[in-house]
Write an enzyme that holds these catalytic residues in place. Sequence first.
Site, PDB file in Angstrom:
ATOM      1  CE  LYS A 262      -3.757   2.291   2.514  1.00 62.18           C
ATOM      2  NZ  LYS A 262      -4.953   1.642   4.063  1.00 62.18           N
TER       3      LYS A 262
ATOM      4  CE  LYS B 131      -6.342   1.698  -1.223  1.00 63.67           C
ATOM      5  NZ  LYS B 131      -6.810   2.080   0.467  1.00 63.67           N
TER       6      LYS B 131
END
Length: 324
Positions: free
Chosen positions: A193, A246
């Site tokens: 992330k 992400k």
Amino acid sequence: MEFKRHRRLRSSEGMRAMLRETQLSTDDFIYPIFFVEGEGIRQEVPSMPGVYHVSLDYLEAEMQDLVDHHIRSVMVFGVPNHKDEVGSSAYDHNGIVQRAIGMIKEKFPELLVIADTCLCQYTDHGHCGVIKDGDVLNDESLTLLAQTAVSQAQAGADMIAPSNMMDGFVAAIRKGLDEAGFEHISIMSYSVKYASAYYGPFRDAAHSSPQFGDRKTYQMDPANRLEALREAQSDVEEGADFLMVKPALAYLDVLRELKDRFPLPLVAYNVSGEYAMIKAAAQNGWIDEESVVLETLLGMKRAGADLIITYHAKDASRWLNKQR
């Protein structure tokens, strides 16, 4: 001069369909939804056209809409009324996410319910862990994250999706779930992330912007590729069942590398900023929304995603079903 006749394999729609290497399906999609406290609320998020804050009295209609679009999986986010320094609403058994999960599983047991597991929406400072002297404390935060995961599993979640990027978060949550008797509950880890500028509309939707500083001490530097492999390797070793990248669109190279290296299902998060850009361009008449969305999602699958978390899920499902 001799040359290859590659166009022979693109000569008709039938030929192209027969040889198509990557396929999109509604089974690929996970739809994120934001539940809020109160009643009679179905309010569009200004920066995310078509995405709504929804109160629980609208839950049944929203879930039926997903079922009607042949979408099997939903990721639940909560926007609580109460926030404090330790994010206690995140692990409150009567919290907004816990109540939403229970209602979905009661009314739509066939839906796969994934609980986002973080503290940022629930803390008054907007960070993903416990704060001391301006720093996010890693190990102290793990205890609360495991507590949150257990409360979500007790509410009926089929899967836990920890998004906090604390070191050791998968191990702590796995241990907490197992000790509470939830060995069968899987973990979809936000393994990679990045500290991305693409999250702006989400923070608008989740009311989760940091009140000071930023998240760069725990989310990853967008410049780093090898670090992503180390993060994913740790999650594999700690017991993750799924890995996630992400955002997706600017990190398709990372997605491909994880797919090539790790034998776990891989998830791409098509994040809010990616969604908002397409929506804005479509509303201005600059692009063909259907074509661009389906091409974008297809690119994520081609890069290695087995599943895609996307706010486009309902539209994409409708377009795919129309093409059949």
